[in-house]
Design a protein around this motif. Structure first.
Motif, PDB file in Angstrom:
ATOM      1  N   LEU A  30       0.827  -1.208   0.000  1.00 51.58           N
ATOM      2  CA  LEU A  30       0.000   0.000   0.000  1.00 51.58           C
ATOM      3  C   LEU A  30       0.862   1.259   0.000  1.00 51.58           C
ATOM      4  CD1 LEU A  30      -2.934  -0.846   2.438  1.00 51.58           C
ATOM      5  CD2 LEU A  30      -3.074  -0.436  -0.018  1.00 51.58           C
ATOM      6  N   THR A  31       1.955   1.230   0.739  1.00 48.42           N
ATOM      7  CA  THR A  31       2.839   2.398   0.774  1.00 48.42           C
ATOM      8  C   THR A  31       3.492   2.615  -0.585  1.00 48.42           C
ATOM      9  OG1 THR A  31       3.303   2.060   3.127  1.00 48.42           O
ATOM     10  CG2 THR A  31       4.845   3.432   1.891  1.00 48.42           C
ATOM     11  N   MET A  32       4.007   1.546  -1.167  1.00 42.35           N
ATOM     12  CA  MET A  32       4.614   1.663  -2.498  1.00 42.35           C
ATOM     13  C   MET A  32       3.600   2.191  -3.510  1.00 42.35           C
ATOM     14  SD  MET A  32       6.749  -1.935  -2.523  1.00 42.35           S
ATOM     15  CE  MET A  32       7.259  -1.769  -4.244  1.00 42.35           C
ATOM     16  N   PHE A  33       2.406   1.625  -3.483  1.00 36.96           N
ATOM     17  CA  PHE A  33       1.361   2.047  -4.411  1.00 36.96           C
ATOM     18  C   PHE A  33       0.974   3.502  -4.175  1.00 36.96           C
ATOM     19  CE2 PHE A  33      -3.031   2.554  -5.786  1.00 36.96           C
ATOM     20  CZ  PHE A  33      -2.988   2.018  -7.054  1.00 36.96           C
ATOM     21  N   SER A  34       0.900   3.895  -2.900  1.00 34.70           N
ATOM     22  CA  SER A  34       0.486   5.259  -2.578  1.00 34.70           C
ATOM     23  C   SER A  34       1.458   6.294  -3.127  1.00 34.70           C
ATOM     24  CB  SER A  34       0.354   5.434  -1.056  1.00 34.70           C
ATOM     25  OG  SER A  34       1.617   5.473  -0.414  1.00 34.70           O
ATOM     26  N   ARG A  35       2.750   5.964  -3.127  1.00 33.56           N
ATOM     27  CA  ARG A  35       3.744   6.915  -3.640  1.00 33.56           C
ATOM     28  C   ARG A  35       3.584   7.117  -5.147  1.00 33.56           C
ATOM     29  NH1 ARG A  35       5.017  10.159  -0.131  1.00 33.56           N
ATOM     30  NH2 ARG A  35       7.140  10.611  -0.837  1.00 33.56           N
TER      31      ARG A  35
END
Length: 314
Positions: free
Chosen positions: A135-140
Motif C-alpha cells: 500500500l505504501t509503495m502504491f500510494s507513492r
C-alpha cells in the motif's frame, strides 16, 4: 515508461473524482519517522524485545542505505522530468529533495520485512505486514511523487536491510563480544557516509533561474538518516551490554509503558528534534538529534522500567 505509469495514476485520480486521495495521502504519511519507530518501540518495550530490536535496527540500516543512494544518484522528482505530472498538493511537503530511491518505501519495507522475517510462521500477520509495504509503495505512485523504479528499489533496500541485520545477529550469536566489532564497523561506516554526503558534488540545475534542488539543503538533510542508523546501533549496543531490561508481565503496566513512551516520542520528535534542527540547519546538529531518538527510547526510557521495578520491590 515510468512517467507514463505516473500519468496513468494521475488520470485515474481524476476518473475516480479524487475520492481516494485522502486515503492514499494518509497511507503515505504513516510510512516514515515516528509512525514507523513507535510500533517498533512498542514491540521492544512491551511485546517481544527481540522483534522490537530487529525492527528498529532494520529501520536504521534501511535509512542508512537510502541516504547513500539518494546522495549518489541525485535523481530529480518526476514533475521536474515532466511538467505534465501534478502530484497531490497535500503530500508535496514530504516530497522534497531527490527522488531515487523512495524513502517511504525503504522505511516500511525495512521495518515490515523485519517483522515478516521474525513472524514468518504466522501467515496472517505476514499478509498484513506485506499489505502495508504494498500500500505504501502504491500510494507513492498514486499521489505522483515517485516512479515505479523509485519504489521498487526502495523496497529492495528494505529487504537488504533485514538481510544485513540478520547476518549481524548470527555473527553476534556466535560470540557475544562480537557486538564490539559490529559497533566499531558501524561507526566507521557512519563516519565514511557523512564525509561522502558532505563532500560529494551535487547537480546544480536551474529552472527559470531557480535552483531545482539546493545541494546545501541536501547535505544537511542527508545527515538525518545516518543519524537514525547510528542511534539505533548505539542504542542496541548499550541496552544489550548495560540496561538489559525485561518486559513486564502485567498487561496494565505494558499499556502504561507504551502509552507514555509513544507520547514522549511524538513530543520529543515534534517539539524538540524538528524545531531545533530547523533552527540551526547544521549537518552535525541534524545527525545528533536524529541519533538521539532511538538511543533515548532504547536506553534512557527503559532505565525507568528498572527504577520503577526496584522502587516497588517487584
Amino acid at each position: 515508461m515510468d512517467i507514463e505509469i505516473i500519468l496513468f495514476f494521475q488520470n485515474l485520480r481524476g476518473i475516480l473524482g479524487n475520492c481516494l486521495n485522502d486515503f492514499f495521502a494518509f497511507i503515505t504519511t504513516i510510512a516514515v519517522d515516528y509512525y514507523i519507530l513507535i510500533p517498533a518501540l512498542i514491540l521492544f518495550w512491551a511485546v517481544d524485545k527481540k522483534a522490537g530490536i530487529l525492527g528498529i535496527t532494520s529501520y536504521g540500516v534501511g535509512c542508512f542505505y537510502n541516504a547513500i543512494l539518494k546522495s549518489t544518484f541525485a535523481v530529480y522528482r518526476p514533475w521536474i522530468k515532466n511538467n505534465k505530472i501534478k502530484p497531490l498538493e497535500s503530500v508535496m511537503k514530504g516530497a522534497s529533495g531527490y527522488s531515487f530511491p523512495s524513502g517511504h518505501s525503504t522505511s516500511v519495507s525495512s521495518f515490515y520485512s523485519a517483522l515478516i522475517f521474525y513472524y514468518r510462521k504466522h501467515k496472517k500477520l505476514c499478509v498484513v505486514f506485506a499489505l502495508m509495504i504494498f500500500l505504501t509503495m502504491f500510494s507513492r505512485l498514486y499521489v505522483g511523487v515517485h516512479t515505479p523504479q523509485d519504489v521498487l528499489v526502495g523496497a529492495l533496500l528494505g529487504i537488504l536491510a533485514i538481510a544485513t541485520v540478520s547476518a549481524v545477529s548470527k555473527f553476534v550469536s556466535k560470540k557475544p563480544n562480537n557486538d564490539v566489532i559490529v559497533l566499531i564497523v558501524g561507526i566507521i561506516a557512519c563516519i565514511a557516509a557523512l564525509i561522502y554526503i558532505y563532500t560529494k558534488n551535487y547537480p546544480m540545475d536551474y529552472i527559470d533561474g531557480k535552483l531545482i534542488v539546493d545541494p546545501v539543503t541536501m547535505t544537511v538533510n542527508g545527515f538525518k538518516d545516518p543519524g537514525m542508523f547510528f542511534g539505533a546501533l548505539l542504542g542496541w549496543f548499550v541496552e544489550r551490554r548495560y540496561v538489559k531490561f525485561e518486559i513486564c508481565k502485567s498487561p496494565a503496566k505494558k499499556v502504561e509503558r507504551c502509552f507514555i513512551g509513544a507520547i514522549l516520542v511524538i513530543f520529543y520528535w515534534t517539539a524538540i528534534v524538528e524545531p531545533v534542527g530547523n533552527f540551526f540547519k547544521i549537518n552535525l546538529v541534524y545527525f545528533l538529534l536524529r541519533a538521539s531518538i532511538p538511543f533515548i527510547f532504547m536506553v534512557i526510557y527503559p532505565l525507568t522500567f528498572r527504577s520503577n521495578k526496584k522502587s516497588k520491590g517487584d
